[in-house]
Design an enzyme around this catalytic site. Structure first.
Site, PDB file in Angstrom:
ATOM      1  N   CYS A   1       5.671  -5.248   6.218  1.00 20.79           N
ATOM      2  CA  CYS A   1       4.345  -4.573   6.482  1.00 20.79           C
ATOM      3  C   CYS A   1       3.260  -6.150   6.455  1.00 20.79           C
ATOM      4  O   CYS A   1       3.666  -7.063   5.911  1.00 20.79           O
ATOM      5  CB  CYS A   1       3.973  -3.578   5.745  1.00 20.79           C
TER       6      CYS A   1
ATOM      7  N   CYS B   1      -0.122  -5.169   5.241  1.00 15.76           N
ATOM      8  CA  CYS B   1      -1.309  -4.733   4.265  1.00 15.76           C
ATOM      9  C   CYS B   1      -1.523  -5.873   3.450  1.00 15.76           C
ATOM     10  O   CYS B   1      -2.695  -5.829   2.891  1.00 15.76           O
ATOM     11  CB  CYS B   1      -1.256  -3.476   4.031  1.00 15.76           C
TER      12      CYS B   1
ATOM     13  N   CYS C   1      -2.538  -2.074   7.503  1.00 15.28           N
ATOM     14  CA  CYS C   1      -0.985  -2.276   7.776  1.00 15.28           C
ATOM     15  C   CYS C   1      -0.673  -2.991   9.263  1.00 15.28           C
ATOM     16  O   CYS C   1       0.155  -2.901   9.944  1.00 15.28           O
ATOM     17  CB  CYS C   1      -0.118  -0.995   7.696  1.00 15.28           C
TER      18      CYS C   1
ATOM     19  N   LYS D   1       6.742   8.434   5.382  1.00 13.43           N
ATOM     20  CA  LYS D   1       6.066   7.677   4.353  1.00 13.43           C
ATOM     21  C   LYS D   1       4.894   8.773   4.186  1.00 13.43           C
ATOM     22  O   LYS D   1       4.036   8.690   5.322  1.00 13.43           O
ATOM     23  CB  LYS D   1       5.733   6.571   4.505  1.00 13.43           C
TER      24      LYS D   1
ATOM     25  N   ARG E   1      -1.424  -0.526  -5.481  1.00 15.45           N
ATOM     26  CA  ARG E   1      -2.309  -1.218  -4.782  1.00 15.45           C
ATOM     27  C   ARG E   1      -3.133  -2.264  -5.788  1.00 15.45           C
ATOM     28  O   ARG E   1      -3.668  -3.289  -5.413  1.00 15.45           O
ATOM     29  CB  ARG E   1      -3.545  -0.163  -4.409  1.00 15.45           C
TER      30      ARG E   1
ATOM     31  N   ARG F   1      -5.316   5.439   4.704  1.00 14.26           N
ATOM     32  CA  ARG F   1      -4.123   5.189   5.947  1.00 14.26           C
ATOM     33  C   ARG F   1      -3.741   6.599   6.441  1.00 14.26           C
ATOM     34  O   ARG F   1      -2.626   6.625   6.858  1.00 14.26           O
ATOM     35  CB  ARG F   1      -2.986   4.618   4.823  1.00 14.26           C
TER      36      ARG F   1
ATOM     37  N   GLU G   1      10.050  12.362  12.549  1.00 18.57           N
ATOM     38  CA  GLU G   1       9.867  10.891  12.371  1.00 18.57           C
ATOM     39  C   GLU G   1      11.134  10.338  12.182  1.00 18.57           C
ATOM     40  O   GLU G   1      11.425   9.116  12.559  1.00 18.57           O
ATOM     41  CB  GLU G   1       8.967  10.811  11.014  1.00 18.57           C
TER      42      GLU G   1
ATOM     43  N   LYS H   1       9.467   8.560   1.116  1.00 19.60           N
ATOM     44  CA  LYS H   1       8.333   8.152   0.126  1.00 19.60           C
ATOM     45  C   LYS H   1       7.193   8.856  -0.017  1.00 19.60           C
ATOM     46  O   LYS H   1       6.554   9.114   1.110  1.00 19.60           O
ATOM     47  CB  LYS H   1       8.147   6.660   0.534  1.00 19.60           C
TER      48      LYS H   1
ATOM     49  N   TYR I   1      10.681   1.212  -9.981  1.00 23.01           N
ATOM     50  CA  TYR I   1      10.335   0.377 -10.934  1.00 23.01           C
ATOM     51  C   TYR I   1      11.201   0.249 -12.254  1.00 23.01           C
ATOM     52  O   TYR I   1      11.056  -0.698 -12.716  1.00 23.01           O
ATOM     53  CB  TYR I   1       8.802   0.225 -11.063  1.00 23.01           C
TER      54      TYR I   1
HETATM   55  C1  PBG Z   1       2.505  -0.946   1.950  1.00 18.27           C
HETATM   56  C2  PBG Z   1       3.452  -0.374   0.938  1.00 18.27           C
HETATM   57  C3  PBG Z   1       2.737   0.649  -0.144  1.00 18.27           C
HETATM   58  C4  PBG Z   1       3.933   1.049  -1.011  1.00 18.27           C
HETATM   59  C5  PBG Z   1       5.055   0.188  -0.333  1.00 18.27           C
HETATM   60  N1  PBG Z   1       4.691  -0.653   0.697  1.00 18.27           N
HETATM   61  C6  PBG Z   1       1.466   1.130  -0.414  1.00 18.27           C
HETATM   62  C7  PBG Z   1       0.602   1.548   0.955  1.00 18.27           C
HETATM   63  O1  PBG Z   1       1.180   2.185   1.720  1.00 18.27           O
HETATM   64  O2  PBG Z   1      -0.548   1.777   0.311  1.00 18.27           O
HETATM   65  C8  PBG Z   1       3.808   1.850  -2.149  1.00 18.27           C
HETATM   66  C9  PBG Z   1       4.733   1.740  -3.390  1.00 18.27           C
HETATM   67  C10 PBG Z   1       4.199   2.146  -4.494  1.00 18.27           C
HETATM   68  O3  PBG Z   1       3.086   2.845  -4.699  1.00 18.27           O
HETATM   69  O4  PBG Z   1       5.062   2.025  -5.459  1.00 18.27           O
HETATM   70  N2  PBG Z   1       2.710  -0.552   3.267  1.00 18.27           N
HETATM   71 ZN    ZN Z   2       1.550  -1.546   4.734  1.00 23.92          ZN
END
Ligand code: PBG
Ligand code: ZN
Length: 335
Positions: A129, A131, A139, A204, A214, A226, A242, A257, A322
């Site tokens: 990605c 971002c 993104c 997602k 973040r 987003r 999707e 997710k 995590y």
């Molecule tokens: C970026 C991305 C995000 C996460 C994984 N890849 C954050 C977002 O979309 O803002 C989130 C992971 C997490 O919160 O553990 N595209």
């Molecule tokens: Zn991203």
């Protein structure tokens, strides 16, 4: 006086599910879902420099790591039998397009090379990605106030190829751009990386549970949010759409997710799709468990293993968490 059984006729149960819960050995014999350390993927946040282990305040136990420290973390994960690592990068320099994401010397590419050189059998995933690399934190590039979908596709192709060149086994596009899987598949194949797999963040949601991430990845959008690319949490049928699009575009695996609040979505996908499915238990889920555990309000180990088992029961093959290395250690201890 309490009424005795003989006072009334109560038929005794013939079916007694409790018989199969009598002791640990019997319970294990009939257990439907098995959690394995190999199911778990450990996310790592990579920063420039060396000797760096910078704690992420909102994610106790998680640090931003320089490449040398990422090697240490990956070694620990492997030692506990974790199935792989997924890398996120925090670059020293950000720009409008996010060029740090595909530079050969980009931070994630450096980390992949170092890990690949050290551990030939480690499964390395790269989050694909922009971002973390864009100065505005979205993104993809901004045109007319929004993320430009098709321009982003070209850039994602470059990112995936750079990650594959460095030695990634699996690229994981997370930006929810339409057509991202197809664009990445073609870019990889054109460069001779037909053996690199795509784990698509197909489903997602635009989630408040990403809050702590973040901080960790330093990718908060500088304006807006987003919601014009990530999904509306209220939608389930759209998740199937999707997912099917990404199957058609050539995804090897799909992801849902966040995790806990979206287990129904995972279960729906499981019924419809035979590709391996992953679920990402995100930063906010981790933070909630850590915070409650720190206060002594819950038993962290039991809550984590119960939650991870729930993901498998709902249909996950892989779990990004995590807690991966810690949970793997707990699983090994319990034998
Ligand atoms: C970026 C991305 C995000 C996460 C994984 N890849 C954050 C977002 O979309 O803002 C989130 C992971 C997490 O919160 O553990 N595209
Ligand atoms: Zn991203």
């Amino acid at each position: 006086m309490s009424p005795s059984l003989s006072d009334h006729f109560i038929p005794l149960p013939v079916r007694r599910p409790r018989r199969l819960r009598i002791n640990q050995a019997i319970r294990q014999l009939v257990r439907e879902t098995h959690l394995d350390t190999r199911d778990l993927i450990q996310p790592l946040f990579i920063v420039p420099g060396s000797g760096i282990q910078k704690p992420v305040t909102s994610m106790p136990g998680v640090c931003q790591l320089s490449v040398d420290q990422a090697l240490v973390a990956a070694a620990k994960a492997m030692q506990q039998g974790v199935g792989g690592v997924i890398l996120f990068g925090i670059p020293s320099h950000k720009d409008e397009l996010g060029s740090g994401a595909w530079e050969e010397s980009g931070i994630v590419q450096q980390a992949i090379r170092a890990l690949r050189a050290e551990f030939s059998d480690l499964v390395i995933l790269a989050d694909t990605c922009l971002c973390e690399y864009t100065d505005h934190g979205h993104c993809g590039p901004i045109r007319d106030g929004g993320v430009a979908n098709d321009e982003t596709l070209n850039l994602l192709g470059r990112v995936a190829v750079a990650q594959a060149r460095a030695g990634a086994d699996i690229v994981a596009p997370s930006g929810m751009m339409d057509g991202m899987v197809s664009a990445i598949r073609h870019a990889l194949d054109d460069d001779g990386f037909d053996r690199v797999s795509i784990l698509s963040y197909a489903v997602k949601y635009a989630s408040a549970y990403y809050g702590p991430f973040r901080d960790a990845a330093e990718n908060t959008p500088s304006f807006g949010d987003r919601q014009s690319y990530q999904m509306d949490p209220a939608n389930r049928r759209e998740a199937l759409i999707e997912a099917m699009l990404d199957v058609d575009e050539g995804a090897d695996m799909l992801m849902v997710k966040p995790g806990m609040a979206y287990m129904d979505i995972l279960a729906s996908l499981r019924q419809a799709i035979d590709l391996p499915l992953a679920i990402y238990s995100v930063s906010g889920e981790y933070a909630m468990i850590k915070a409650a555990a720190e206060r002594g309000w819950i038993d962290e180990r039991r809550v984590v293993l119960e939650t991870l088992t729930g993901f498998k029961r709902a249909g996950a093959d892989l779990i990004l968490t995590y807690h991966a290395t810690e949970a793997a250690q707990w699983l090994r201890q319990q034998g």
